[in-house]
Enzyme design. Sequence first.
Site, PDB file in Angstrom:
ATOM      1  CB  CYS A  91     -45.038  -6.136 -24.100  1.00  0.00           C
ATOM      2  SG  CYS A  91     -45.945  -7.014 -25.390  1.00  0.00           S
ATOM      3  CB  CYS A 101     -42.986  -6.937 -31.426  1.00  0.00           C
ATOM      4  SG  CYS A 101     -43.454  -5.197 -31.293  1.00  0.00           S
ATOM      5  CB  CYS A 138     -43.050  -2.531 -24.757  1.00  0.00           C
ATOM      6  SG  CYS A 138     -43.434  -1.333 -26.057  1.00  0.00           S
ATOM      7  CB  CYS A 145     -56.794  -9.511 -30.034  1.00  0.00           C
ATOM      8  SG  CYS A 145     -55.273  -8.609 -29.707  1.00  0.00           S
ATOM      9  CB  CYS A 175     -53.390  -6.790 -22.482  1.00  0.00           C
ATOM     10  SG  CYS A 175     -52.547  -5.348 -23.135  1.00  0.00           S
ATOM     11  CD  GLU A 195     -49.524 -16.897 -29.170  1.00  0.00           C
ATOM     12  OE1 GLU A 195     -49.267 -17.999 -28.672  1.00  0.00           O
ATOM     13  OE2 GLU A 195     -49.518 -15.843 -28.508  1.00  0.00           O
TER      14      GLU A 195
END
Length: 413
Positions: free
Chosen positions: A149, A142, A146, A135, A387, A122
Site C-alpha cells: 500500500c 498511516c 502494509c 472513499c 485501492c 485525500e
Amino acid sequence: MADTTLMSIPGQVDPVPVAREITPRADGRVDLIGLPKKDIAVLFEGAGLDARQAKLRAKQVYHWLYHRGVTDFEAMTDIAKTMRPWLAERFVIGRPDVVEAQHSTDGTRKWLLKTPDGHEFEMVFIPDADRGTLCVSSQVGCTLNCTFCHTGTMRLVRNLTIGEIVGQVMLARDALGEWPKGKMDFAEVEDEAEYTADGRLLTNIVMMGMGEPLYNFDNVRDALKLVMDGDGLALSKRRITLSTSGVVPAMARCGEEIGVNLAVSLHAVTKEIRDEIVPINRKYGLEQLLQACADYPGASNARRITFEYVMLKDKNDSDGDARELVRLLKHYKLPAKVNLIPFNPWPGAAYDCSTPERIKRFSDIVFEGGISAPVRTPRGRDIDAACGQLKTTAEKKSRAQRDREEAEAAAGA
C-alpha cells in the site's frame, strides 16, 4: 504552519509518534462542523443565549448545516437577520480546503484536501451505474506499513477530527450538487413542490481512505453518527462500510457502537505471508482476527463481512491459497464475500499484479467453494486514486508544479 509536537497513541507498535490535536483557530471562533445538536446547544448557551433559545437555535442551525449544507449563516433564512452576525462573530462553518481536484478518464474523482493546521489528505469518489461511493480518510498518513500500500509508506501525522471526517462527505455533496434545493421555512412539514433533492449521486460511504479507522475510533464513530442521523446527512448504516486491517480489540465496539458493514483487509491466508504484507498480523494473528469477525455484532447472510484480498503475483495467488481461504472462512462459519483486488502499482512497489488468468482461476476456486469472489475493477489508476495508491500529492509534487498546472488549466479553459 503545521503543529509537529509529538505525542503517543496506540498503533502497530506502541508508542507511535504523531502530531498533537489541531490548535484552536487564530480568530477564536469555533467550527460547528463535527458537532451534534446537543453540543451546539451547549455552545450557544455558553455564548449567552438562555437554555430555551439555545436549544431552538441549535435545532435550526443543525438542520441548515447537515441537511441543507449551507456554509454561511446569512443563508439561514428562518433565523432573524440580527442573529446571524452574532453567530458569524463566534462560530464558523468549516470545510476541508481543496488543494487539488483530479478527474480520471473513468469518472473517478480525487481531492487533495488540507486541514486548518496545514496537513494534507485525500478522498475519492467512485461513480457506478447503480451507485456512487465516497472513499473517506480517517487519518493523515498511516501507521500500519502494509507493504503493498502506497499510503503505508507515509508517516502517520495525526488523526482527523470529527469535523474533518464528516467534512469530506459534506464537501463531496457540495461538489456533486447533492444538497436539497428550494425554500425552507423550518416548518414541521415542508412543501415538497418547493423542496427537492437533485442528483442522488452519492449513495455509499466506505471508510477505506488514508489511515486505519479503528485507530481513530471515537472520531470515526461520532462522524458516522452525524452521517447516519435522520435529521442530518441521513445515510443508512447499511450503505456505510468500515474497513480495518485487523485491529481486533476495537472490532466488537465497532459493531456495537457504530453498527455499519465490516470489511477486513485480509490479503493472505498464512502467518508468514500476512506478517510480511500486513504487519499488524504480528500483533493480532489470523486466528484472532477471524474469530473477531465471527463474533462481529450484526453479521449475517444478509449482512456479510467483506474480505479484501489484493492479488500479488507469486506471493498470495496460488490455487492452494484460494483453497485455504475457503477453508478458513468455512471453519469460522463466516457469512463472507471476498473482494479480489488486482494490485495497483505505484513507484517503488516490491510487487507485481497477478495475471488476469491467475486472478480468474483464484476467483473460480473460491466461487466453487460456495463463497462469492468478484474481481474488483480497478478505478482511477491514472490519477493514483485506486485501492492502495493514496498518498498525499504534497509528497509527490512541489507547490510550484501545482501552480503551473493550475495556470495551464485556467489558460486552457
